[in-house]
Scaffold this active site. Sequence first.
Site, PDB file in Angstrom:
ATOM      1  N   LYS A   1      43.456 -19.889  41.812  1.00 60.46           N
ATOM      2  CA  LYS A   1      42.497 -18.872  41.508  1.00 60.46           C
ATOM      3  C   LYS A   1      43.210 -17.615  42.022  1.00 60.46           C
ATOM      4  CE  LYS A   1      38.354 -16.727  43.622  1.00 60.46           C
ATOM      5  NZ  LYS A   1      38.475 -16.410  44.884  1.00 60.46           N
TER       6      LYS A   1
ATOM      7  N   LYS B   1      38.212 -22.729  56.068  1.00 60.61           N
ATOM      8  CA  LYS B   1      38.740 -22.080  56.922  1.00 60.61           C
ATOM      9  C   LYS B   1      38.889 -23.191  57.276  1.00 60.61           C
ATOM     10  CE  LYS B   1      38.432 -17.030  55.065  1.00 60.61           C
ATOM     11  NZ  LYS B   1      38.096 -16.452  54.479  1.00 60.61           N
TER      12      LYS B   1
ATOM     13  N   LYS C   1      44.187 -13.178  47.390  1.00 63.24           N
ATOM     14  CA  LYS C   1      45.170 -12.651  48.222  1.00 63.24           C
ATOM     15  C   LYS C   1      45.495 -13.250  49.720  1.00 63.24           C
ATOM     16  CE  LYS C   1      41.325  -9.582  49.425  1.00 63.24           C
ATOM     17  NZ  LYS C   1      40.272  -9.247  48.752  1.00 63.24           N
TER      18      LYS C   1
HETATM   19  P1  ADP Z   1      40.443 -12.165  47.301  1.00 63.95           P
HETATM   20  O1  ADP Z   1      40.175 -14.740  46.997  1.00 63.95           O
HETATM   21  O2  ADP Z   1      41.566 -12.339  46.912  1.00 63.95           O
HETATM   22  O3  ADP Z   1      40.118 -12.681  48.764  1.00 63.95           O
HETATM   23  P2  ADP Z   1      37.648 -11.478  47.658  1.00 63.95           P
HETATM   24  O4  ADP Z   1      36.895 -12.634  48.209  1.00 63.95           O
HETATM   25  O5  ADP Z   1      37.754  -9.817  48.649  1.00 63.95           O
HETATM   26  O6  ADP Z   1      39.147 -11.515  46.933  1.00 63.95           O
HETATM   27  O7  ADP Z   1      37.267 -10.952  46.404  1.00 63.95           O
HETATM   28  C1  ADP Z   1      35.976 -10.185  46.381  1.00 63.95           C
HETATM   29  C2  ADP Z   1      36.020 -10.011  45.039  1.00 63.95           C
HETATM   30  O8  ADP Z   1      36.071 -10.082  43.741  1.00 63.95           O
HETATM   31  C3  ADP Z   1      34.306 -11.478  44.861  1.00 63.95           C
HETATM   32  O9  ADP Z   1      33.348 -10.499  43.993  1.00 63.95           O
HETATM   33  C4  ADP Z   1      34.822 -12.346  43.765  1.00 63.95           C
HETATM   34  O10 ADP Z   1      34.156 -13.736  43.975  1.00 63.95           O
HETATM   35  C5  ADP Z   1      36.184 -11.411  43.002  1.00 63.95           C
HETATM   36  N1  ADP Z   1      37.068 -12.188  42.688  1.00 63.95           N
HETATM   37  C6  ADP Z   1      37.769 -12.255  43.504  1.00 63.95           C
HETATM   38  N2  ADP Z   1      39.036 -13.733  43.443  1.00 63.95           N
HETATM   39  C7  ADP Z   1      38.685 -13.719  42.233  1.00 63.95           C
HETATM   40  C8  ADP Z   1      38.902 -14.141  40.883  1.00 63.95           C
HETATM   41  N3  ADP Z   1      40.765 -14.996  40.922  1.00 63.95           N
HETATM   42  N4  ADP Z   1      38.616 -13.930  39.738  1.00 63.95           N
HETATM   43  C9  ADP Z   1      36.731 -13.567  39.617  1.00 63.95           C
HETATM   44  N5  ADP Z   1      36.607 -12.681  41.025  1.00 63.95           N
HETATM   45  C10 ADP Z   1      37.486 -12.681  41.360  1.00 63.95           C
END
Ligand code: ADP
Length: 323
Positions: free
Chosen positions: A192, A112, A195
């Site tokens: 990947k 970040k 959001k």
């Molecule tokens: P984002 O990256 O969309 O902000 P979060 O960080 O809120 O997602 O992730 C919430 C959960 O989902 C965590 O356990 C994270 O490791 C899993 N997760 C998020 N994106 C992925 C992905 N592309 N593939 C596998 N697991 C994911």
Amino acid sequence: MRVLSGVQPSGRLHIGNYFGAIRQFVELQRDPSNECFYFIANLHAMTTVHDGSTLKENTQMLAVDFLALGLDPKRSVLYRQSDIPEVTELSWLLSTVTPMGLLQRCHSYKDKVAKGLSPNHGLFAYPVLMAADILIVRADKVPVGKDQKQHLEVTRDVAAAFNHEYGEEVLKLPEEMILPEVAVVPGIDGRKMSKSYGNTLDIFAPEAELKKRVMSIVTDSTPVEEPKPIRGNTLYQLLKLFTPKEEWREVRTWFTQGGTGYGKMKQHLLGLILEYFKEARAKREELMGDLGYVERVLQEGAARARAVVAEVMADCRRVCGLR
Ligand code: ADP
Ligand code: TRP
């Protein structure tokens, strides 16, 4: 085995969240020997969300999504992080034994900062709060996506430092649980799914919106009649995720033999996604009409969690000389 995990209420759930985290939550609660704790990490979300009504709404929506996707309040303890004030108390105790360097090395923070975000202290201290979430129930296993592996390492380091400092094994060192084959679900642009990249396929998006997103999955320009590359092909990976095992051989030939265009494959993928989440989408509609029930689930979950938390906190306060 005691299982714990949390999800930040920072927007709509996407299929990466489902395969990387929530699907495992649901499977783990099926085994009666598991004691599962799943929570909405609204305090963590405050490192980026500074609008009260947005946070409140996102938290409520995530609770609805949890229940729609099959988390069962009879089998799992479901709660809102902020309903357990002891978590922030433990977070402070832990922060006094956490080396600065450990936090400075965390990707979540470094990434970040590298993106030019001016970090607040909450973002820096984020892994300590996460350690508190986990250690406060003495969790054995933490199901998460691969991106959270480092935070689990930090959790173990912090727990070991606390135990060492106070000369007693008060805190239990947890292990992460990561499913390797779906460790990273790709987004529609091939990076990947996240959001923060705006490349998600949201589980509960309206059908028309989902269609638009699926149709815009990035593909190469291989002509219809030719075989398509498999390695690094986002559409291939997503189809593999959703295709029932017995149909996979055929779907795979669309790539290896040629003759099938990407457009047809995308249509097929859309159908698979809608079918996969059909029940969850219906359940969600139903829950939206009874938000009082959803709130009761969270409050009952918090009461159950606090009973467990009280024991661990009593030990922590005692060794620190607070009581
Ligand atoms: P984002 O990256 O969309 O902000 P979060 O960080 O809120 O997602 O992730 C919430 C959960 O989902 C965590 O356990 C994270 O490791 C899993 N997760 C998020 N994106 C992925 C992905 N592309 N593939 C596998 N697991 C994911
Ligand atoms: N940091 C996690 C994420 O962004 C969410 C989280 C907060 C969490 N506390 C946790 C996950 C404790 C597992 C255990 O996905």
